[in-house]
Design an enzyme around this catalytic site. Structure first.
Site: not given
Lengths: 185, 283
Positions: A103, A38
């Protein structure tokens, strides 16, 4: 609570119809990225350089799989904890990405970006790596192989099971679910 | 002095690692089956159903239960009348760990704490293992092993309470840690609580508490009562499986307590995700 079967790339219309708690079976392509990947993607966006894949309508899966056994496309591949991507996700959504799979809870900036740009945060079942790995039909490293498990992979998936956690209307399943079952003393 | 061959230790460790990565232990499986029955939320029930199906696929197809195959953590009780020949016990455990993780196609998850570079080439595949040694009577080597994932480790916390805080203070602290953690540590969790000792003793006790079979009764009646009380409180939080809301946030609470300094009450909470992969052997 509704059930949807969607194929990537996702359109704005696809994601705007979803509500927190809906179950979605995704087919098509997912791109994997964790923190390190990222950081590199957001650096490229900020410099205005070309990305290793098209962000438009893309769904990013936060995962670092185990190595595949001989003959398998991928090993076990369940979601990793998402908050580590919180500082990068709004930029990804702003530039066309429509979905994230991970999650655990996200911060307000990510939830706001979901509303503003039309993006959805999906939860997959953490620790169900064997089951989820089987829904992945092919996997190919397309960038940053030196990152090992954290390299960017292009995954082809069939009926990959996820649940909508944060929708485009401000809904948050973690908050709603907990409020429903909390016993106040 | 009894002698144990270096390679026998290596093979025993390797087999434990490969076995637990794909075979959820019976106690954990039973606890999840019970949780499915107990759970009131349909969404959370569906999650637990996926976990049970995942365990079946992992066992039958020898696939890792989770992609986070953990850091390898060991508690080793070494008898004073036994020695390893052909190398050191520590080297044997590390070599068994490396072989288990490579042969089992498990993930190498150790990295440099600053550069974050993976250490598989520099130190070894998923090395070093985290090993706690103790000396005991006898001529056996007892090795307790668990694969410890990152998500549940990240929410763990320790604090030294004032003695006046007592049991109510301990209960409040555990609730606070679990409440703040939400769905991040992959509930339904097992909560390891270390009480007393010094700061580091409490931490190590909270880790060791997680090596006990999930949900077994604590032989100390006072601790057993406290475990049940905390379990009830934690399950009132409503977090549920994967944080999606539900009545079963924790499968069990395990406590280990130690004598401590008159001035302190150390408490440590170490969280274990639903995939409690642990095993112990005696050589």
């Amino acid at each position: 609570m509704a059930t949807y079967h969607l194929t990537t790339p996702l359109s704005e219309e696809d994601v705007r119809q979803l509500k927190a708690g809906d179950v979605v079976y995704l087919s098509g392509v997912l791109y994997t990225a964790r923190d390190a990947a990222h950081k590199r993607l957001v650096d490229l966006i900020e410099k205005g350089e070309e990305l290793p894949f098209d962000l438009e309508g893309s769904v990013i899966y936060f995962v670092g799989p185990t190595p595949p056994k001989p003959g398998d496309p991928i090993g076990s591949a369940g979601p990793t904890t998402s908050y580590r991507m919180d500082s990068y996700s709004p930029t990804m959504l702003k530039h066309g990405s429509r979905g994230m799979i991970g999650k655990g809870k996200r911060n307000q900036a990510v939830k706001d970006a979901c509303k503003e740009y039309g993006g959805v945060y999906f939860g997959a079942t953490g620790g169900a790596g064997a089951l989820l790995g089987k829904r992945i039909k092919s996997a190919e490293v397309i960038a940053y192989p030196e990152l090992g498990p954290e390299a960017i992979r292009r995954l082809e998936v069939e009926e990959f099971p996820v649940t909508v956690i944060n929708d485009t209307h401000g809904g948050d399943l973690y908050q709603m679910g907990r409020e429903q079952f909390e016993v106040k003393s | 002095m009894r002698e144990v061959a270096f390679d026998d230790v290596v093979n025993a460790v390797k087999n434990m690692i490969k076995t637990t990565a794909t075979n959820l232990p019976e106690d954990t499986l039973k606890a999840l089956e019970d949780a499915y029955e107990y759970e009131k939320s349909e969404v959370a029930k569906e999650v637990i159903k996926q976990l049970l199906e995942n365990a079946k696929i992992a066992r039958e197809e020898e696939r890792p239960l989770c992609q986070d195959t953990g850091l390898a953590v060991f508690f080793v009780n070494v008898g004073e009348d036994v020695k390893v020949v052909g190398g050191t016990l520590k080297d044997a455990i590390n070599k068994g760990t490396e072989l288990g993780y490579t042969e089992g196609y498990l993930r190498a998850s150790t990295c440099n704490c600053f550069s974050r570079a993976n250490l598989k080439d520099e130190i070894g595949y998923n090395l070093p293992a985290v090993i706690h040694f103790d000396l005991v009577e006898g001529d056996k080597i007892e090795i307790e092993y668990a694969a410890k994932g990152g998500g549940s480790e990240n929410v763990s916390r320790a604090k030294v309470l004032p003695p006046a805080a007592g049991k109510p203070g301990i209960i409040e602290f555990v609730k606070e840690v679990i409440s703040d953690a939400g769905g991040n540590p992959c509930p339904p969790i097992t909560v390891g609580v270390g009480i007393g000792g010094t700061f580091e003793k409490a931490c190590i006790s909270s880790k060791h508490a997680l090596f006990r079979d999930v949900g077994t009764t604590n032989p100390n009646p006072e601790l057993n009562e406290l475990e049940q009380e905390i379990l009830e409180e934690v399950n009132k939080l409503g977090i549920g499986a994967m944080g999606m809301g539900g009545t079963k946030t924790a499968l069990a609470v395990h406590i280990e307590a130690n004598p401590c300094h008159i001035a302190s009450l150390p408490v440590s909470v170490n969280v274990q995700c639903h995939s409690s992969r642990h095993m112990h052997i005696t050589i």
